[in-house]
Design a protein around this motif. Structure first.
Motif, PDB file in Angstrom:
ATOM      1  N   VAL A   1       7.485  -3.902  11.770  1.00 15.68           N
ATOM      2  CA  VAL A   1       8.672  -4.744  11.941  1.00 15.68           C
ATOM      3  C   VAL A   1       9.179  -4.649  13.374  1.00 15.68           C
ATOM      4  O   VAL A   1       9.460  -5.674  14.028  1.00 15.68           O
ATOM      5  CB  VAL A   1       9.787  -4.326  10.947  1.00 15.68           C
ATOM      6  N   GLU A   2       9.307  -3.425  13.889  1.00 19.98           N
ATOM      7  CA  GLU A   2       9.794  -3.240  15.260  1.00 19.98           C
ATOM      8  C   GLU A   2       8.835  -3.854  16.273  1.00 19.98           C
ATOM      9  O   GLU A   2       9.253  -4.503  17.242  1.00 19.98           O
ATOM     10  CB  GLU A   2      10.001  -1.753  15.549  1.00 19.98           C
ATOM     11  N   ARG A   3       7.526  -3.670  16.047  1.00 22.20           N
ATOM     12  CA  ARG A   3       6.540  -4.222  16.978  1.00 22.20           C
ATOM     13  C   ARG A   3       6.567  -5.747  16.955  1.00 22.20           C
ATOM     14  O   ARG A   3       6.480  -6.390  18.005  1.00 22.20           O
ATOM     15  CB  ARG A   3       5.134  -3.708  16.602  1.00 22.20           C
ATOM     16  N   ALA A   4       6.714  -6.322  15.760  1.00 26.15           N
ATOM     17  CA  ALA A   4       6.775  -7.778  15.650  1.00 26.15           C
ATOM     18  C   ALA A   4       8.001  -8.332  16.370  1.00 26.15           C
ATOM     19  O   ALA A   4       7.932  -9.373  17.035  1.00 26.15           O
ATOM     20  CB  ALA A   4       6.788  -8.187  14.180  1.00 26.15           C
ATOM     21  N   ARG A   5       9.109  -7.634  16.264  1.00 25.77           N
ATOM     22  CA  ARG A   5      10.321  -8.081  16.968  1.00 25.77           C
ATOM     23  C   ARG A   5      10.107  -8.092  18.480  1.00 25.77           C
ATOM     24  O   ARG A   5      10.581  -8.982  19.189  1.00 25.77           O
ATOM     25  CB  ARG A   5      11.482  -7.157  16.618  1.00 25.77           C
ATOM     26  N   GLN A   6       9.390  -7.094  18.981  1.00 25.63           N
ATOM     27  CA  GLN A   6       9.127  -7.025  20.418  1.00 25.63           C
ATOM     28  C   GLN A   6       8.212  -8.178  20.857  1.00 25.63           C
ATOM     29  O   GLN A   6       8.486  -8.847  21.852  1.00 25.63           O
ATOM     30  CB  GLN A   6       8.489  -5.688  20.775  1.00 25.63           C
ATOM     31  N   VAL A   7       7.133  -8.379  20.107  1.00 28.89           N
ATOM     32  CA  VAL A   7       6.154  -9.415  20.484  1.00 28.89           C
ATOM     33  C   VAL A   7       6.756 -10.807  20.373  1.00 28.89           C
ATOM     34  O   VAL A   7       6.478 -11.691  21.196  1.00 28.89           O
ATOM     35  CB  VAL A   7       4.899  -9.293  19.592  1.00 28.89           C
TER      36      VAL A   7
ATOM     37  N   LEU B   1       0.814  -1.215   0.000  1.00 29.66           N
ATOM     38  CA  LEU B   1       0.000   0.000   0.000  1.00 29.66           C
ATOM     39  C   LEU B   1       0.852   1.272   0.000  1.00 29.66           C
ATOM     40  O   LEU B   1       0.317   2.379  -0.029  1.00 29.66           O
ATOM     41  CB  LEU B   1      -0.925   0.007   1.221  1.00 29.66           C
ATOM     42  N   GLY B   2       2.159   1.120   0.070  1.00 25.71           N
ATOM     43  CA  GLY B   2       3.037   2.290   0.042  1.00 25.71           C
ATOM     44  C   GLY B   2       3.238   2.944   1.391  1.00 25.71           C
ATOM     45  O   GLY B   2       3.808   4.032   1.475  1.00 25.71           O
ATOM     46  N   GLN B   3       2.783   2.303   2.479  1.00 25.31           N
ATOM     47  CA  GLN B   3       2.903   2.886   3.822  1.00 25.31           C
ATOM     48  C   GLN B   3       4.173   2.339   4.488  1.00 25.31           C
ATOM     49  O   GLN B   3       4.121   1.505   5.402  1.00 25.31           O
ATOM     50  CB  GLN B   3       1.663   2.552   4.647  1.00 25.31           C
ATOM     51  N   ARG B   4       5.305   2.819   4.038  1.00 25.02           N
ATOM     52  CA  ARG B   4       6.565   2.269   4.522  1.00 25.02           C
ATOM     53  C   ARG B   4       6.820   2.592   5.988  1.00 25.02           C
ATOM     54  O   ARG B   4       7.433   1.800   6.704  1.00 25.02           O
ATOM     55  CB  ARG B   4       7.715   2.797   3.649  1.00 25.02           C
ATOM     56  N   ASP B   5       6.386   3.747   6.451  1.00 20.43           N
ATOM     57  CA  ASP B   5       6.561   4.065   7.874  1.00 20.43           C
ATOM     58  C   ASP B   5       5.830   3.051   8.743  1.00 20.43           C
ATOM     59  O   ASP B   5       6.361   2.571   9.756  1.00 20.43           O
ATOM     60  CB  ASP B   5       6.061   5.481   8.161  1.00 20.43           C
TER      61      ASP B   5
END
Length: 368
Positions: free
Chosen positions: A337-343, A327-331
């Motif tokens: 990605v950061e949230r997945a790493r935490q979880v 969808l082009g929402q790279r932010d």
């Protein structure tokens, strides 16, 4: 319509088979009910002749006839009540059975046909059904023959190139990727072959132009700078990477070089309209979900909310990251990605899956 007439006639025949025996009127008499009737009738007649000859007294003859009548009733198992039952009550029972047959048999027949028949086949003319079935069988037969040939001749690049688009038509995208890869390997790279290979790689990634697919498209453009398919997907890759100015420029150049009536022209125009001619990079990023994908944006939002509140598997987090990138929402993709790493911090394999996805989409720098 003809089949329904046939079914109606068959139902009517079944009902008549039940009603015909019930509708026949039998004048049930003592003579019809027991073969001994003639014997006792002759015995009574003999008693009457003996009385006329004077052999028996009138009282004796009457007593003998009464006894013969009792034996007749005992031999037939009938009583006066039995004969009475053959009248109006029997007629009522026949009428009840007739009504039951008329109502139950058609209902049972329709229920059985609905459960075990094929009523849906009646929605298409027999000719169309036959042609559709023949087409499916011909396609499956052809694919089976090609696969058997390729199993014996795996280096037949032409065979792989022929079967690849058939796999796409059948929804076997992963098989199509392998087929195009084999075609490129054995036939050598060409602009069209590479463009088709890259396109099916994009299909396999749900619309994401991965780093590997981008390299394939770049190779196709190096061989033919006018390749419309390769140029289009390179523009999509730039858009997904957040390089909106580069994407707009690439879309515009492709549209300007396209011949009148080109089948891809409308798609390119929609991409340009989605980015906006005067839109800034930030504005383009904000409005990227409006590229004709409102429903997808809502589903992605629902997936993100569910993963945030209830958690999920590494594959689900990877799906969310990929969706944001498409969808082009790279932010948002980077934040996911950061949230997945935490979880998934306690799941080493899960973290590796997320990192591989992030590197593939160029969200993080490629490792060594």
């Amino acid at each position: 319509m003809v089949i329904w007439i046939i079914l109606l006639l068959m139902t009517a025949a079944a009902v008549m088979a039940v009603l015909w025996p019930l509708s026949r009127h039998r004048a049930l008499t003592a003579e019809q009910l027991d073969p001994d009737t003639q014997f006792y009738r002759e015995q009574i007649a003999e008693i009457e002749r003996d009385r006329e000859r004077g052999v028996l007294l009138a009282s004796e003859a009457e007593a003998a006839k009464v006894e013969a009548g009792r034996r007749l009733l005992r031999s037939t198992g009938m009583t006066a009540d039995t004969f009475a039952a053959l009248g109006e009550p029997a007629l009522r029972r026949r009428r009840a059975a007739s009504a039951l047959a008329l109502s139950v048999i058609p209902i049972i027949a329709l229920a059985l046909y609905g459960a075990y028949g094929s009523p849906q086949l009646l929605t298409h003319p027999p000719k169309e059904q036959a042609e559709g079935q023949r087409g499916s069988l011909d396609l499956m037969t052809a694919v089976s023959q090609i696969e058997a040939h390729l199993a014996q001749n795996p280096q037949d690049g032409r065979g792989w190139e022929v079967v690849a688009p058939v796999y796409i038509r059948m929804g076997r995208i992963e098989d199509a990727v392998k087929a195009y890869e084999a075609a490129v390997r054995y036939l050598g790279p060409s602009p069209d072959r590479l463009a088709n290979y890259g396109e099916v790689m994009v299909l396999a990634k749900d619309g994401l132009v991965s780093s590997e697919a981008q390299r394939v498209f770049e190779q196709a453009v190096a061989l033919d700078s006018t390749s419309p398919k390769a140029r289009y997907y390179l523009a999509v890759a730039a858009e997904q990477d957040g390089q909106f100015d580069k994407a707009k420029r690439a879309y515009g150049e492709l549209l300007a070089a396209s011949p009148e009536g080109a089948p891809w022209a409308n798609v390119v125009r929609q991409r340009l309209e989605g980015l906006g001619a005067e839109q800034s990079v930030a504005g383009a990023q904000e409005n990227a979900p409006q590229l004709g994908a409102d429903d997808i944006a809502r589903m992605v939002s629902g997936l993100a909310e569910r993963l945030e509140t209830r958690g999920g598997s590494p594959d689900e987090w990877a799906r969310l990251i990929r969706s944001y990138a498409v969808l082009g929402q790279r932010d948002k993709a980077k934040a996911a990605v950061e949230r997945a790493r935490q979880v998934l911090a306690q799941d080493d394999d899960g973290v590796r899956t997320i990192d591989a996805m992030a590197r593939e989409m160029k969200l993080i720098d490629a490792g060594p």
